[in-house]
Design an enzyme around this catalytic site. Structure first.
Site, mmCIF file in Angstrom:
data_model
loop_
_atom_site.group_PDB
_atom_site.id
_atom_site.type_symbol
_atom_site.label_atom_id
_atom_site.label_comp_id
_atom_site.label_asym_id
_atom_site.label_seq_id
_atom_site.Cartn_x
_atom_site.Cartn_y
_atom_site.Cartn_z
ATOM 1 N N CYS A 6 8.676 5.984 -4.074
ATOM 2 C CA CYS A 6 9.171 4.646 -4.396
ATOM 3 C C CYS A 6 9.590 4.517 -5.861
ATOM 4 O O CYS A 6 9.315 5.393 -6.686
ATOM 5 C CB CYS A 6 8.083 3.618 -4.088
ATOM 6 N N ASP A 123 -2.103 -1.235 -0.484
ATOM 7 C CA ASP A 123 -1.945 -0.892 -1.896
ATOM 8 C C ASP A 123 -3.137 -1.432 -2.665
ATOM 9 O O ASP A 123 -3.898 -2.276 -2.155
ATOM 10 C CB ASP A 123 -0.627 -1.530 -2.416
#
Ligand SMILES: O=C(O)c1ccccc1N[C@@H]1O[C@H](COP(=O)(O)O)[C@@H](O)[C@H]1O
Length: 205
Positions: A6, A123
């Site tokens: 990412c 996360d």
């Protein structure tokens, strides 16, 4: 095992990470991020699935970016509702809803998104919305009993390999690499990513 990388931005780095074997590639459209993508890079990956990362963005603006970048998945890091997820799904996009984890009770909201999202992403809870560079206690996820597959994220780095090889969960579908593999915000160390992917995929298919 899906490997997402990412926070991508630079054309040559995008090419290098695609060649390193990433399955998914994330582009961050959150203006306060150090990895914020201000304009469409000259090169976008053709082999990877393209993921757009948003925080509390309007459905209209998400759809505009999805069109511009040819996004396959939308990753939602804010207070996005199941209804907004459903609208985006109806528009033909894959939906990844993010839950920021510090304790087991942070898993409680997942039930409202079951059956709507293609993936969850767990996360590390932080003062911002993501990109903390910190890991959370993955054993919290043993309390995750829903059926939606998930990606593990937050502070993953080359030294995370041995812990990942010990992690087990029936719904675990992939990992999300970001700041732990950077030489600078938005610039990934493609050699480190390539080595990590090869070592991981030798052990976990
Ligand atoms: O990376 C960012 O700057 C960011 C900003 C706002 C929302 C999400 C962001 N990144 C996402 O956070 C995870 C974890 O990052 P890290 O490994 O802890 O650096 C990352 O994979 C992105 O999906």
């Amino acid at each position: 095992m899906i490997v997402k990388v990412c926070g991508m931005r630079e054309p040559e780095n995008i090419r290098a990470i695609e060649q390193a074997g990433a399955d998914w590639m994330g582009f961050i459209f959150f203006p306060h991020s150090a990895r914020y993508v201000t304009h469409c890079p000259e090169y976008l990956p053709e082999q990877c699935r393209r993921v757009g990362v948003f925080v509390n963005e309007s459905t209209e603006n998400i759809l505009l970016k999805a069109q511009e970048f040819g996004l396959h998945y939308i990753q939602l890091h804010g207070r996005e509702t199941p209804e907004q997820c459903r609208k985006l799904k109806t528009a033909g996009l894959g939906i990844v809803k993010v839950f920021s984890i510090a304790r087991e009770s942070d898993l409680r909201p997942v039930g409202c998104y079951e059956g709507i999202c293609d993936y969850f992403l767990f996360d590390t809870a932080c003062s911002g919305y993501g990109g903390s560079g910190k890991t959370f206690h993955w054993d919290i996820l043993q309390a995750y009993q829903a059926k939606t597959p998930f990606l593990l994220s937050g502070g993953l780095r080359p030294g995370s390999l041995s812990s990942l090889l010990q992690f087990k969960h029936e719904q675990w579908a992939g990992i999300d690499l970001n700041s732990g593999f950077e030489t600078a915000p938005g610039l990934k160390d493609s050699a480190a990513v390539h080595t990590f992917i090869n070592q991981l995929k030798q052990k976990i298919q």
